[in-house]
Design a protein around this motif. Structure first.
Motif, PDB file in Angstrom:
ATOM      1  N   GLU A  22       0.586  -1.141  -0.008  1.00 61.23           N
ATOM      2  CA  GLU A  22       0.062  -0.122  -0.031  1.00 61.23           C
ATOM      3  C   GLU A  22       1.068   1.165   0.066  1.00 61.23           C
ATOM      4  N   ARG A  23       0.576   2.248  -0.823  1.00 66.41           N
ATOM      5  CA  ARG A  23       1.504   3.514  -0.831  1.00 66.41           C
ATOM      6  C   ARG A  23       1.145   4.180   0.263  1.00 66.41           C
ATOM      7  N   GLU A  24       2.150   5.050   0.892  1.00 69.11           N
ATOM      8  CA  GLU A  24       2.294   5.751   2.082  1.00 69.11           C
ATOM      9  C   GLU A  24       2.809   7.092   1.441  1.00 69.11           C
ATOM     10  N   ASP A  25       1.981   8.081   2.092  1.00 72.14           N
ATOM     11  CA  ASP A  25       2.570   9.344   1.611  1.00 72.14           C
ATOM     12  C   ASP A  25       3.977   9.631   2.651  1.00 72.14           C
ATOM     13  N   PRO A  26       5.050   9.902   1.888  1.00 73.27           N
ATOM     14  CA  PRO A  26       6.385  10.072   2.710  1.00 73.27           C
ATOM     15  C   PRO A  26       6.211  11.400   3.646  1.00 73.27           C
ATOM     16  N   VAL A  27       7.028  11.471   4.572  1.00 76.22           N
ATOM     17  CA  VAL A  27       7.241  12.739   5.330  1.00 76.22           C
ATOM     18  C   VAL A  27       7.999  13.650   4.204  1.00 76.22           C
ATOM     19  N   ARG A  28       7.638  14.761   4.055  1.00 76.20           N
ATOM     20  CA  ARG A  28       8.170  15.503   3.004  1.00 76.20           C
ATOM     21  C   ARG A  28       8.787  16.635   4.117  1.00 76.20           C
ATOM     22  N   LEU A  29       9.971  17.229   3.442  1.00 81.37           N
ATOM     23  CA  LEU A  29      10.712  18.314   3.905  1.00 81.37           C
ATOM     24  C   LEU A  29      10.684  19.363   2.747  1.00 81.37           C
ATOM     25  N   TRP A  30       9.717  20.205   3.221  1.00 82.29           N
ATOM     26  CA  TRP A  30       9.588  21.440   2.438  1.00 82.29           C
ATOM     27  C   TRP A  30      10.505  22.488   2.507  1.00 82.29           C
ATOM     28  N   LEU A  31      11.213  23.022   1.417  1.00 86.37           N
ATOM     29  CA  LEU A  31      12.537  23.875   1.616  1.00 86.37           C
ATOM     30  C   LEU A  31      12.347  25.174   0.609  1.00 86.37           C
ATOM     31  N   TRP A  32      12.187  26.026   1.551  1.00 84.66           N
ATOM     32  CA  TRP A  32      11.607  27.647   0.860  1.00 84.66           C
ATOM     33  C   TRP A  32      12.996  28.619   1.293  1.00 84.66           C
ATOM     34  N   SER A  33      13.476  29.352   0.150  1.00 86.13           N
ATOM     35  CA  SER A  33      14.189  30.462   0.437  1.00 86.13           C
ATOM     36  C   SER A  33      13.808  31.659  -0.197  1.00 86.13           C
ATOM     37  N   ASP A  34      13.378  32.676   0.558  1.00 93.68           N
ATOM     38  CA  ASP A  34      13.123  33.953   0.051  1.00 93.68           C
ATOM     39  C   ASP A  34      13.780  34.879  -1.025  1.00 93.68           C
ATOM     40  N   ALA A  35      12.867  34.865  -1.930  1.00 93.41           N
ATOM     41  CA  ALA A  35      13.704  35.563  -3.231  1.00 93.41           C
ATOM     42  C   ALA A  35      13.262  36.892  -3.557  1.00 93.41           C
ATOM     43  N   SER A  36      12.404  37.637  -2.543  1.00 93.10           N
ATOM     44  CA  SER A  36      11.924  38.770  -2.771  1.00 93.10           C
ATOM     45  C   SER A  36      13.052  39.991  -2.643  1.00 93.10           C
ATOM     46  N   ALA A  37      12.945  40.960  -3.529  1.00 95.30           N
ATOM     47  CA  ALA A  37      14.020  42.147  -3.615  1.00 95.30           C
ATOM     48  C   ALA A  37      14.740  42.567  -2.175  1.00 95.30           C
ATOM     49  N   SER A  38      14.012  42.325  -1.057  1.00 88.64           N
ATOM     50  CA  SER A  38      14.609  42.900   0.222  1.00 88.64           C
ATOM     51  C   SER A  38      15.570  42.053   0.751  1.00 88.64           C
ATOM     52  N   MET A  39      15.798  40.789   0.185  1.00 85.98           N
ATOM     53  CA  MET A  39      16.539  39.833   0.345  1.00 85.98           C
ATOM     54  C   MET A  39      18.082  40.114  -0.177  1.00 85.98           C
ATOM     55  N   ASP A  40      18.008  40.836  -1.028  1.00 88.98           N
ATOM     56  CA  ASP A  40      19.125  41.177  -2.090  1.00 88.98           C
ATOM     57  C   ASP A  40      19.963  42.408  -1.678  1.00 88.98           C
ATOM     58  N   TYR A  41      20.343  42.630  -0.247  1.00 83.86           N
ATOM     59  CA  TYR A  41      20.741  43.461   0.616  1.00 83.86           C
ATOM     60  C   TYR A  41      21.892  43.241   1.423  1.00 83.86           C
ATOM     61  N   ALA A  42      22.754  43.950   1.507  1.00 78.99           N
ATOM     62  CA  ALA A  42      23.934  43.972   2.380  1.00 78.99           C
ATOM     63  C   ALA A  42      24.435  45.236   2.820  1.00 78.99           C
ATOM     64  N   SER A  43      24.630  45.749   3.848  1.00 74.45           N
ATOM     65  CA  SER A  43      24.988  46.822   4.467  1.00 74.45           C
ATOM     66  C   SER A  43      26.624  47.347   4.114  1.00 74.45           C
ATOM     67  N   ASP A  44      27.227  46.217   4.105  1.00 75.96           N
ATOM     68  CA  ASP A  44      28.695  46.239   3.883  1.00 75.96           C
ATOM     69  C   ASP A  44      29.141  45.250   2.976  1.00 75.96           C
ATOM     70  N   GLU A  45      30.206  45.733   2.213  1.00 76.20           N
ATOM     71  CA  GLU A  45      30.585  44.707   1.311  1.00 76.20           C
ATOM     72  C   GLU A  45      31.312  43.564   1.712  1.00 76.20           C
ATOM     73  N   ALA A  46      31.728  43.531   2.978  1.00 75.50           N
ATOM     74  CA  ALA A  46      32.261  42.309   3.481  1.00 75.50           C
ATOM     75  C   ALA A  46      31.229  41.451   4.126  1.00 75.50           C
ATOM     76  N   LEU A  47      30.007  41.830   3.983  1.00 80.26           N
ATOM     77  CA  LEU A  47      28.848  40.774   4.374  1.00 80.26           C
ATOM     78  C   LEU A  47      28.183  40.242   3.268  1.00 80.26           C
ATOM     79  N   PRO A  48      27.770  39.139   3.387  1.00 78.47           N
ATOM     80  CA  PRO A  48      26.947  38.428   2.334  1.00 78.47           C
ATOM     81  C   PRO A  48      25.666  39.165   2.346  1.00 78.47           C
ATOM     82  N   ARG A  49      24.938  38.980   1.187  1.00 82.07           N
ATOM     83  CA  ARG A  49      23.437  39.540   1.049  1.00 82.07           C
ATOM     84  C   ARG A  49      22.773  38.503   1.848  1.00 82.07           C
ATOM     85  N   LYS A  50      21.549  38.893   2.444  1.00 83.14           N
ATOM     86  CA  LYS A  50      20.731  38.144   3.268  1.00 83.14           C
ATOM     87  C   LYS A  50      20.094  36.793   2.423  1.00 83.14           C
ATOM     88  N   LYS A  51      19.963  37.007   0.988  1.00 83.31           N
ATOM     89  CA  LYS A  51      19.584  35.953   0.085  1.00 83.31           C
ATOM     90  C   LYS A  51      20.661  34.685   0.059  1.00 83.31           C
TER      91      LYS A  51
END
Length: 275
Positions: free
Chosen positions: A76-105
């Motif tokens: 019998e088929r069983e629905d597996p446990v799923r791990l849903w993975l999501w990373s925000d791609a909105s414009a506010s994630m493309d920000y770093a206040s200093d060039e030495a820091l990674p962007r939030k994205k």
């Protein structure tokens, strides 16, 4: 700057990430016969006759020996446990206040990809919402996240959601309550730049419009906005804490410049011991 190699290195450090507790929870909730359709699973469901063109190694010879037909044993088929993975791609994630820091994205992608790779190594089913199809390992290195919140159409009662973003949109946390009501658990990884927390701006400062609907803003004395901004940031953190204040949900606040590996390891421990 974070790279796919960072995610692979962190995943190797974490090791295979088995969602054993989630599987036990799924078994308790679903019982022995969750789907009543044929498919991958552990429980015997029925015998059926071998179809033309099917491989002979599918034949159950013990059952077939009692008749003139060839039979296949179906589970019998069983629905597996799923791990849903999501990373925000909105414009506010493309920000770093200093060039030495990674962007939030970049930080969000690294943590999500590392945990996804570790779970995939353990044989867990990983997917990007809203698509429930299992992902290949190489696909996990490029987490997807249209919009400012994950779109989960029908999370399973034993699913786990890993969502990383800044959650600054007015409705960016609305998905948590229905996901929890469906029985899913989750980790909300709230990513911030140090300047978003401290608001270190003084003098005349021009603030660009970032998200659709925003307007650029010119402050003559930016320091005069400090108290108002601090109150707004405190309210934002309170909304995050309130949305995640429910059984089976975990809030992790991450600041760019911090060790992504340490945060990923913390989340992996929670997934192994609590989720």
């Amino acid at each position: 700057m974070s790279t796919p190699q960072d995610a692979e290195r962190i995943a190797a450090m974490i090791g295979p990430l088995r969602l054993a507790r989630a599987r036990a929870r799924a078994a308790r909730q679903a019982g022995a016969h969750p789907r009543r359709v044929a498919g991958p699973g552990a429980e015997f469901w029925q015998y059926r006759m071998l179809n033309p063109g099917e491989a002979a190694d599918k034949v159950d010879w013990r059952r077939s020996g009692r008749s003139d037909e060839l039979y296949v044993r179906e589970r019998e088929r069983e629905d597996p446990v799923r791990l849903w993975l999501w990373s925000d791609a909105s414009a506010s994630m493309d920000y770093a206040s200093d060039e030495a820091l990674p962007r939030k994205k970049a930080l969000a992608d690294t943590v999500i990809a590392a945990l996804g790779l570790a779970a995939h190594e353990a044989g867990e089913t990983c997917c990007f919402p809203p698509d429930p199809r299992p992902l290949r390992g190489d696909t996990l290195l490029a987490p997807q996240g249209p919009g400012d919140a994950p779109r989960l159409d029908a999370p399973g009662p034993a699913d786990i959601v890993l969502a990383a973003g800044d959650f600054l949109g007015p409705r960016a946390l609305d998905w948590i309550a229905p996901a929890a009501a469906a029985g899913a658990q989750g980790v909300v990884i709230a990513v911030a730049d140090p300047a978003e927390i401290a608001f270190p701006f003084t003098g005349r400062v021009h603030f660009d419009a970032v998200e659709p609907g925003d307007r650029p803003f010119e402050a003559g004395r930016a320091e005069a906005l400090g108290e108002t901004y601090a109150a707004a940031w405190t309210a934002h953190r309170a909304r995050l804490a309130d949305a995640c204040n429910r059984p089976g949900w975990f809030l992790v606040e991450v600041v760019t410049g911090e060790d992504a590996a340490a945060h990923a390891a913390q989340i992996a421990r929670w997934l192994r011991e609590t989720a």
